[in-house]
Design an enzyme around this catalytic site. Structure first.
Site, PDB file in Angstrom:
ATOM      1  N   GLY A 137      59.313 -30.219 -97.624  1.00  0.00           N
ATOM      2  CA  GLY A 137      59.003 -31.454 -98.351  1.00  0.00           C
ATOM      3  C   GLY A 137      58.524 -31.256 -99.775  1.00  0.00           C
ATOM      4  N   GLU A 154      61.167 -21.716 -91.378  1.00  0.00           N
ATOM      5  CA  GLU A 154      60.755 -22.794 -92.271  1.00  0.00           C
ATOM      6  C   GLU A 154      59.442 -22.410 -92.962  1.00  0.00           C
ATOM      7  OE1 GLU A 154      62.584 -26.818 -91.198  1.00  0.00           O
ATOM      8  OE2 GLU A 154      60.706 -26.682 -90.130  1.00  0.00           O
ATOM      9  N   SER A 214      63.239 -28.169 -97.664  1.00  0.00           N
ATOM     10  CA  SER A 214      63.769 -28.761 -98.897  1.00  0.00           C
ATOM     11  C   SER A 214      65.256 -28.508 -99.139  1.00  0.00           C
ATOM     12  CB  SER A 214      62.956 -28.280-100.111  1.00  0.00           C
ATOM     13  OG  SER A 214      61.651 -28.794-100.053  1.00  0.00           O
ATOM     14  N   HIS A 254      57.102 -26.931 -84.922  1.00  0.00           N
ATOM     15  CA  HIS A 254      57.186 -27.398 -86.316  1.00  0.00           C
ATOM     16  C   HIS A 254      55.797 -27.328 -86.959  1.00  0.00           C
ATOM     17  CE1 HIS A 254      57.979 -29.798 -89.837  1.00  0.00           C
ATOM     18  NE2 HIS A 254      59.271 -29.694 -89.580  1.00  0.00           N
ATOM     19  N   ASN A 296      66.311 -33.456 -88.926  1.00  0.00           N
ATOM     20  CA  ASN A 296      64.991 -33.820 -88.421  1.00  0.00           C
ATOM     21  C   ASN A 296      64.544 -35.091 -89.151  1.00  0.00           C
ATOM     22  OD1 ASN A 296      62.348 -34.046 -87.631  1.00  0.00           O
ATOM     23  ND2 ASN A 296      61.617 -32.231 -88.740  1.00  0.00           N
ATOM     24  N   LYS A 334      62.021 -36.816 -88.561  1.00  0.00           N
ATOM     25  CA  LYS A 334      60.554 -36.971 -88.542  1.00  0.00           C
ATOM     26  C   LYS A 334      60.194 -38.395 -88.080  1.00  0.00           C
ATOM     27  CE  LYS A 334      60.364 -33.731 -92.345  1.00  0.00           C
ATOM     28  NZ  LYS A 334      59.407 -32.818 -92.936  1.00  0.00           N
ATOM     29  N   GLU A 372      54.374 -29.173 -88.942  1.00  0.00           N
ATOM     30  CA  GLU A 372      53.642 -30.446 -88.975  1.00  0.00           C
ATOM     31  C   GLU A 372      52.922 -30.693 -87.654  1.00  0.00           C
ATOM     32  OE1 GLU A 372      56.867 -32.975 -90.308  1.00  0.00           O
ATOM     33  OE2 GLU A 372      56.743 -32.098 -92.318  1.00  0.00           O
TER      34      GLU A 372
HETATM   35  C1  PEP Z   1      61.556 -30.137 -91.767  1.00  0.00           C
HETATM   36  O1  PEP Z   1      60.663 -30.961 -91.661  1.00  0.00           O
HETATM   37  O2  PEP Z   1      61.939 -29.487 -90.792  1.00  0.00           O
HETATM   38  C2  PEP Z   1      62.167 -29.969 -93.086  1.00  0.00           C
HETATM   39  C3  PEP Z   1      62.977 -28.968 -93.260  1.00  0.00           C
HETATM   40  O3  PEP Z   1      61.836 -30.904 -94.020  1.00  0.00           O
HETATM   41  P1  PEP Z   1      62.410 -31.039 -95.517  1.00  0.00           P
HETATM   42  O4  PEP Z   1      63.883 -30.755 -95.468  1.00  0.00           O
HETATM   43  O5  PEP Z   1      62.128 -32.468 -95.876  1.00  0.00           O
HETATM   44  O6  PEP Z   1      61.689 -30.054 -96.356  1.00  0.00           O
END
Ligand code: PEP
Length: 249
Positions: A173, A167, A210, A98, A10, A12, A100
């Site tokens: 993040g 998630e 992460s 997601h 992803n 982003k 976000e």
């Molecule tokens: C995500 O945004 O789906 C994600 C897993 O981000 P990160 O790996 O940066 O935590």
């Protein structure tokens, strides 16, 4: 390790035409016999989908979008892209739910419409579910996940076109991942929820939050995980390759 493993990148709102070139190293890796069971899916910003499709066309890497509008039909939705447009771009997957996007207004009801429209267009869905830190502290994790499953998938028949991405919002993040025992139990609980809801025995469940080249070996101990959704670390091909190599060893 289960047989096929998903590695979903992803990107982003990152990446430009130049950074797309670094993906060539990942394409090279994907052609090595040992890594054939890695199902690599890149979800770049909409503007880079075409570039990605061109780049990966002679490999088994596929491309997805990061979101879609809930309206199946074209309409006056400035700045939005629906599943029909995603399908016609050539992308095969779409991330929906997601966190976000949940914070900017995606409710389970809206997400439900998005998933329905994506499935109608024969897109595969990466459905993100997860609890916030506050919800976790209040021991509401399973309540929240159940509600995201029940309401997000309302009136959608059992199918194999959805990959569930667990998630935890507090992990995205932040560099923090769940304790392995807890994560294993959580995946087990999610599988049970999906079974109760859909009678689907082996849903595909991936973990996101992460994931990086340092913690991947630890995460990979959980045999019931079908892969990883990788944000930050997927934008650097070397890191992404490390994650794939350490998973498929
Ligand atoms: C995500 O945004 O789906 C994600 C897993 O981000 P990160 O790996 O940066 O935590």
């Amino acid at each position: 390790m289960t047989n096929n493993m998903f590695f979903i990148a992803n990107w982003k709102m990152f990446g430009d035409f130049k950074s797309v070139n670094s993906v060539k190293k990942v394409i090279k890796l994907s052609k090595i016999k040992k890594y054939k069971k890695a199902q690599i899916i890149y979800c770049p910003p909409f503007t880079l989908i075409d570039r990605f499709l061109n780049l990966v066309k002679n490999s088994k890497i596929t491309v997805g979008a990061q979101n879609c509008h809930y309206s199946e039909k074209p309409g006056p939705f400035t700045g939005s892209i629906n599943s029909d447009l995603i399908k016609s771009s050539g992308a095969k997957y779409v991330i929906i739910g997601h966190s976000e996007n949940r914070v900017t207004g995606d409710t389970n009801q809206i997400i439900n419409l998005k998933i329905k429209s994506a499935l109608k267009k024969k897109l595969k869905v990466i459905y993100c579910i997860g609890e916030t830190l506050n919800e976790k502290k209040k021991n509401k994790t399973n309540l929240i996940l159940r509600s995201q499953i029940i309401h997000g998938l309302k009136n959608i028949k059992k199918n194999n076109s959805i990959i569930f991405a667990y998630e935890p919002v507090w992990s995205i993040g932040t560099g923090i991942i769940p304790k392995i025992n807890n994560l294993e139990k959580q995946i087990y609980d999610i599988k049970n929820m999906i079974f109760k809801f859909w009678k689907l025995k082996n849903p595909k469940i991936i973990y996101g939050g992460s994931v990086n080249s340092k913690n991947i070996s630890e995460l990979n101990k959980i045999s019931s995980i079908n892969g990883f959704l990788v944000g930050g670390a997927s934008q650097n091909s070397k890191n992404f390759i490390d994650i794939i190599k350490k998973t498929i060893n």
